[in-house]
Design a protein around this motif. Structure first.
Motif, short mmCIF file in Angstrom:
data_model
loop_
_atom_site.label_atom_id
_atom_site.label_comp_id
_atom_site.label_asym_id
_atom_site.label_seq_id
_atom_site.Cartn_x
_atom_site.Cartn_y
_atom_site.Cartn_z
N SER A 6 -3.30 0.07 -2.28
CA SER A 6 -4.11 1.36 -2.19
C SER A 6 -4.46 2.11 -3.31
O SER A 6 -4.37 1.62 -4.53
CB SER A 6 -2.82 2.47 -1.44
N LEU A 17 -13.99 0.96 -2.99
CA LEU A 17 -14.06 0.13 -1.61
C LEU A 17 -14.99 -0.87 -1.71
O LEU A 17 -15.01 -2.05 -1.18
CB LEU A 17 -13.87 0.74 -0.51
N CYS A 73 -5.31 1.04 2.03
CA CYS A 73 -5.15 2.37 2.30
C CYS A 73 -5.85 3.04 1.11
O CYS A 73 -6.21 2.55 0.05
CB CYS A 73 -3.80 2.50 2.12
N VAL A 74 -6.08 4.35 1.45
CA VAL A 74 -6.58 5.37 0.55
C VAL A 74 -5.76 6.74 0.79
O VAL A 74 -5.78 7.23 1.74
CB VAL A 74 -8.14 5.69 0.71
N CYS A 104 -13.93 3.91 5.52
CA CYS A 104 -12.46 3.49 5.90
C CYS A 104 -12.47 3.17 7.50
O CYS A 104 -11.69 2.18 7.76
CB CYS A 104 -11.58 4.57 5.66
N VAL A 108 -9.23 0.46 6.97
CA VAL A 108 -8.48 1.31 5.96
C VAL A 108 -8.04 2.48 6.20
O VAL A 108 -8.57 3.28 6.53
CB VAL A 108 -9.36 1.48 4.58
N VAL A 129 -6.06 6.16 5.90
CA VAL A 129 -6.07 7.22 5.22
C VAL A 129 -5.05 8.15 5.09
O VAL A 129 -4.64 8.55 6.12
CB VAL A 129 -7.66 8.16 5.17
N ALA A 144 -9.58 7.70 10.97
CA ALA A 144 -8.99 7.00 9.91
C ALA A 144 -7.95 7.60 9.42
O ALA A 144 -7.14 6.69 8.64
CB ALA A 144 -10.19 6.89 8.90
#
Length: 331
Positions: free
Chosen positions: A171, A184, A194-195, A216, A221, A223, A283
């Motif tokens: 992440s 990204l 992940c973020v 995302c 991805v 969040v 997301a």
């Protein structure tokens, strides 16, 4: 949706609860926290069903990680997800200091290091402080501090750790949504899972919606939304409260006041609106909320459980507190 609902973290095998506990505060963010209060805060979150915990080496210069590890030491390791970060080593004489930590250990400080070797050392140091043998989610912390190294050397180290199972998910932890979107797009495939987005998708700041969250969602991805209370302005907006504002700007204060007035009219606690809002976007997997006392944990859990009617969100848009296109959560 409940705070203790367990869901997959995006495309990974890591499972997380909808509510996570951010652990900067128990490292002394803005005000000191005793070891006893730190332990009781984690205990209260555990008792409420929270199983997602997020810390970092820089939080109190190792203090948060040590307290987190001690508080979780008796818990079944498979029962929770632990997140920490890389990008700063805690070393004797480290000069990348921050005035926001109330009582850091003497003689040590952070040193920025996004190199491959620095990341590997950071992980070893974190595991020692935590007393663990693996990390579930590993964030590249503030990649904008050294973006070229963070997007190459640091990511290469994290991808290697993920490939050999030492890390469950890779992440980035950011305070600026455009930085995350750029990361990204520029990082090598397959990229982060992940973020952790702090303070950029909440009732007052929705810059995450401009580019990052759609990106995302398109890439699968996950969040983790942090900073949902916007430095405490939705829980304790007093100037003397321990948050990130010495003086709240007048325009921001007016918007905060408008949100509080709307909440009063609809009988919705401001914290409830704040913690539930990010889940309108598909997301967003979890909200990560900090606490320094068991009472603050209890307050957030109670806020999460409070229903927020659809009419509240419609009224917020009519009052120009939210843009019309902002997705809002179901009850």
């Amino acid at each position: 949706m409940r705070a203790d609902d367990v869901v997959p973290l995006g495309r990974t095998d890591v499972s997380v609860t909808r509510l996570g506990l951010g652990l900067a505060s128990i490292g002394g963010l803005f005000a000191p926290v005793s070891a006893e209060d730190a332990a009781r805060t984690v205990d209260r979150a555990w008792d409420a069903g929270v199983r997602l915990f997020d810390t970092a080496p820089v939080y109190g210069y190792g203090l948060s990680e040590r307290r987190t590890g001690a508080a979780l030491a008796s818990r079944p390791r498979a029962a929770y997800a632990l997140c920490t970060k890389v990008g700063r080593l805690i070393v004797p004489g480290g000069t990348d200091t921050q005035p926001i930590w109330a009582d850091p250990p003497p003689g040590v400080g952070p040193r920025r290091d996004y190199s491959y070797a620095g990341v590997m050392r950071s992980v070893e140091d974190s595991l020692e402080r935590l007393g663990l043998d693996r990390i579930d989610v590993l964030h590249v912390h503030d990649p904008d501090e050294d973006f070229p190294a963070a997007v190459t050397d640091a990511y290469r180290a994290l991808a290697e750790l993920r490939a050999r199972g030492a890390v469950g998910a890779v992440s980035i932890g950011v305070n600026h949504a455009p930085v995350a979107a750029r990361y990204l797009r520029e990082v090598a495939s397959p990229g982060p899972d992940c973020v952790l987005l702090a303070g950029r998708y909440n009732l007052l700041d929705r810059t995450g919606l401009d580019d990052l969250l759609p990106l995302c969602a398109a890439r699968g991805v996950a969040v983790l939304a942090a900073g949902v209370y916007h430095s405490g302005l939705f829980t304790d907006p007093r100037p003397t409260a321990p948050h990130g504002y010495r003086t709240v700007p007048a325009a921001l204060a007016r918007r905060v006041a408008a949100w509080h007035a709307l909440c009063r009219r609809h009988d919705v606690p401001p914290a409830a609106a704040a913690v539930r809002f990010p889940f309108g976007h598909r997301a967003v997997t979890s909200a990560v909320v900090g606490a320094r006392t068991p009472a603050e944990v209890a307050d957030t859990v109670r806020a999460f459980a409070h229903p927020v009617p659809e009419g509240f969100w419609a009224a917020a848009k009519s009052a120009d507190l939210l843009p019309r296109e902002a997705p809002t959560p179901a009850i």
